[in-house]
Design an enzyme around this catalytic site. Structure first.
Site, mmCIF file in Angstrom:
data_model
loop_
_atom_site.group_PDB
_atom_site.id
_atom_site.type_symbol
_atom_site.label_atom_id
_atom_site.label_comp_id
_atom_site.label_asym_id
_atom_site.label_seq_id
_atom_site.Cartn_x
_atom_site.Cartn_y
_atom_site.Cartn_z
ATOM 1 N N ASN A 92 34.553 39.574 30.470
ATOM 2 C CA ASN A 92 33.490 39.057 31.573
ATOM 3 C C ASN A 92 32.418 39.650 31.137
ATOM 4 O O ASN A 92 32.016 40.657 31.780
ATOM 5 C CB ASN A 92 34.176 39.412 32.913
ATOM 6 C CG ASN A 92 33.443 38.992 33.888
ATOM 7 O OD1 ASN A 92 32.326 38.138 33.931
ATOM 8 N ND2 ASN A 92 33.607 39.584 35.352
ATOM 9 N N TRP A 93 31.258 38.844 30.781
ATOM 10 C CA TRP A 93 30.153 39.117 30.608
ATOM 11 C C TRP A 93 29.223 39.268 31.634
ATOM 12 O O TRP A 93 28.118 40.079 31.597
ATOM 13 C CB TRP A 93 29.377 38.484 29.345
ATOM 14 C CG TRP A 93 29.907 38.432 27.936
ATOM 15 C CD1 TRP A 93 31.090 39.220 27.665
ATOM 16 C CD2 TRP A 93 29.579 37.514 26.856
ATOM 17 N NE1 TRP A 93 31.247 38.872 26.379
ATOM 18 C CE2 TRP A 93 30.648 37.992 25.985
ATOM 19 C CE3 TRP A 93 28.531 36.770 26.802
ATOM 20 C CZ2 TRP A 93 30.297 37.366 24.577
ATOM 21 C CZ3 TRP A 93 28.470 36.207 25.421
ATOM 22 C CH2 TRP A 93 29.226 36.722 24.420
ATOM 23 N N LYS A 94 29.579 38.767 32.908
ATOM 24 C CA LYS A 94 28.655 38.953 34.219
ATOM 25 C C LYS A 94 27.485 38.293 33.835
ATOM 26 O O LYS A 94 27.279 37.213 32.923
ATOM 27 C CB LYS A 94 28.737 40.130 34.631
ATOM 28 C CG LYS A 94 30.080 40.905 35.049
ATOM 29 C CD LYS A 94 30.068 41.922 35.572
ATOM 30 C CE LYS A 94 31.578 42.575 35.879
ATOM 31 N NZ LYS A 94 31.915 43.489 36.759
ATOM 32 N N HIS A 119 36.345 36.411 42.014
ATOM 33 C CA HIS A 119 36.018 37.624 41.362
ATOM 34 C C HIS A 119 35.264 38.497 42.631
ATOM 35 O O HIS A 119 34.656 37.828 43.534
ATOM 36 C CB HIS A 119 34.929 37.676 40.206
ATOM 37 C CG HIS A 119 34.713 38.821 39.497
ATOM 38 N ND1 HIS A 119 33.680 39.887 40.016
ATOM 39 C CD2 HIS A 119 35.387 39.453 38.529
ATOM 40 C CE1 HIS A 119 33.631 40.990 39.424
ATOM 41 N NE2 HIS A 119 34.590 40.689 38.564
ATOM 42 N N GLU A 122 32.867 40.444 42.681
ATOM 43 C CA GLU A 122 31.214 40.169 42.926
ATOM 44 C C GLU A 122 30.951 38.852 43.684
ATOM 45 O O GLU A 122 29.960 38.689 44.355
ATOM 46 C CB GLU A 122 30.412 40.376 41.517
ATOM 47 C CG GLU A 122 30.541 41.619 41.256
ATOM 48 C CD GLU A 122 30.546 42.205 39.657
ATOM 49 O OE1 GLU A 122 30.398 41.254 39.067
ATOM 50 O OE2 GLU A 122 30.878 43.262 39.399
ATOM 51 N N GLU A 137 41.937 43.462 40.569
ATOM 52 C CA GLU A 137 40.863 44.235 40.317
ATOM 53 C C GLU A 137 40.435 45.061 41.526
ATOM 54 O O GLU A 137 39.915 44.465 42.329
ATOM 55 C CB GLU A 137 39.731 43.500 39.664
ATOM 56 C CG GLU A 137 39.969 42.769 38.597
ATOM 57 C CD GLU A 137 38.456 42.523 37.965
ATOM 58 O OE1 GLU A 137 38.318 42.783 36.878
ATOM 59 O OE2 GLU A 137 37.749 41.627 38.548
ATOM 60 N N GLY A 186 33.170 48.891 37.730
ATOM 61 C CA GLY A 186 32.008 49.507 37.500
ATOM 62 C C GLY A 186 31.980 50.766 37.850
ATOM 63 O O GLY A 186 30.936 51.647 38.092
ATOM 64 N N SER A 195 36.714 49.057 35.124
ATOM 65 C CA SER A 195 36.567 49.988 34.235
ATOM 66 C C SER A 195 37.412 50.447 32.942
ATOM 67 O O SER A 195 37.848 51.348 32.421
ATOM 68 C CB SER A 195 36.532 51.558 35.112
ATOM 69 O OG SER A 195 35.342 51.148 36.059
ATOM 70 N N GLY A 200 34.603 44.031 31.864
ATOM 71 C CA GLY A 200 33.384 43.856 32.295
ATOM 72 C C GLY A 200 32.475 44.519 31.083
ATOM 73 O O GLY A 200 32.204 44.163 30.151
HETATM 74 P P1 PGA Z 1 34.157 46.537 34.596
HETATM 75 O O1 PGA Z 1 34.304 45.323 35.272
HETATM 76 O O2 PGA Z 1 35.098 46.764 33.435
HETATM 77 O O3 PGA Z 1 32.655 46.981 34.147
HETATM 78 O O4 PGA Z 1 34.603 47.662 35.573
HETATM 79 C C1 PGA Z 1 35.350 44.726 35.338
HETATM 80 C C2 PGA Z 1 35.152 43.332 36.027
HETATM 81 O O5 PGA Z 1 34.495 43.318 37.226
HETATM 82 O O6 PGA Z 1 35.647 42.317 35.752
#
Ligand code: PGA
Length: 252
Positions: free
Chosen positions: A9-11, A96, A98, A166, A172, A211, A232
């Site tokens: 997931n490149w966001k 997700h 976010e 998640e 994060g 993470s 992420g």
């Molecule tokens: P992260 O993000 O690996 O940077 O914690 C995971 C995600 O939000 O999919």
């Protein structure tokens, strides 16, 4: 063990298509070298078609990070799951953390899961509590997200839905949840989806996200009772992601 599914997931990264292509090429190389691992790349949707057009292999698939449940219409700034499919995405991340923080509800997730299946895409339904209060409330919170997400799944289609657990507090963060705690949560998720879907619930794949990097991915795969990972930050660092894929391949 079946192949592990690793979702990158490149966001909202990287900054330019040029950089996205570079990261994708490195990811592709790592995917080609990996055994027993399937990779799904979820780039910003504006980069989707450029990347899918450039890819002819079979080891990798693409996901849209978020998309509207309606097929088309007056939704300024949105893109639909069907449009993402047309651009080469065969998976759709739904709910997700976010997106939920930006207002997405369980009801939206329910509609998106159903819309993804209707578009012949694989929905990746993200669930997870914001925090843990010590009284077990996170179990009922996650159960509610799951029941809502699966509510409109047509009979016989449930096995095509992937659940990504998640916990928001581990996204994060400096480190993931322990594999031991994930194992406990995987049992709970399995029980909840089986209650909601009967036999079909046994076939739903469960991923962990939050993470994950090259140092902890193998432990989570071996001890977390999961069939894959949603990654992420580490997925946007070509070196880390290649090492991560390699570590998972070796651990299986
Ligand atoms: P992260 O993000 O690996 O940077 O914690 C995971 C995600 O939000 O999919």
């Amino acid at each position: 063990m079946a192949k592990a599914l690793i979702v990158a997931n490149w966001k909202m990264n990287p900054l330019s298509f040029k950089e996205a292509k570079k990261l994708f090429d490195a990811t592709k190389k790592a995917a080609d070298a990996a055994k027993s691992v399937s990779i799904v790349v979820a780039p910003p949707s504006i980069f989707l078609r450029g990347l899918t057009d450039s890819y002819k292999g079979k080891k990798l698939a693409f996901a849209v990070q978020n998309a509207h449940f309606e097929k088309e219409g007056a939704f300024t700034g949105d893109i639909s799951l069907s449009q993402a499919k047309d651009a080469g995405a065969s998976y759709g991340i739904v709910g997700h953390a976010e997106r939920r923080a930006a207002g997405e509800t369980n009801d939206d997730a329910r509609k998106k899961v159903a819309a993804a299946l209707a578009a012949k895409m694989t929905p990746i339904l993200c669930v997870g509590e914001r925090d843990r209060t010590g009284d077990g409330a996170h179990f009922s919170f996650v159960a509610e997200q799951l029941r809502a997400g699966f509510a409109d799944v047509p009979k016989g289609k449930a096995a095509r839905v992937i659940v990504a657990y998640e916990p928001v507090w581990a996204i994060g963060a400096p480190k993931p949840m322990s594999a031991h705690d994930m194992h406990e949560m995987a049992i709970f998720i399995r029980k909840t989806v089986v209650e909601a879907l009967a036999g079909d619930g046994m076939k739903v794949a469960i991923l962990y996200g939050g993470s994950i990097d090259e140092t902890n991915a193998a432990d989570m795969m071996q001890n977390g009772d999961v069939s894959g990972l949603l990654v992420g930050r580490a997925s946007t660092d070509a070196k880390k992601f290649s090492a991560l894929i390699g570590a998972v391949g070796k651990a299986l």
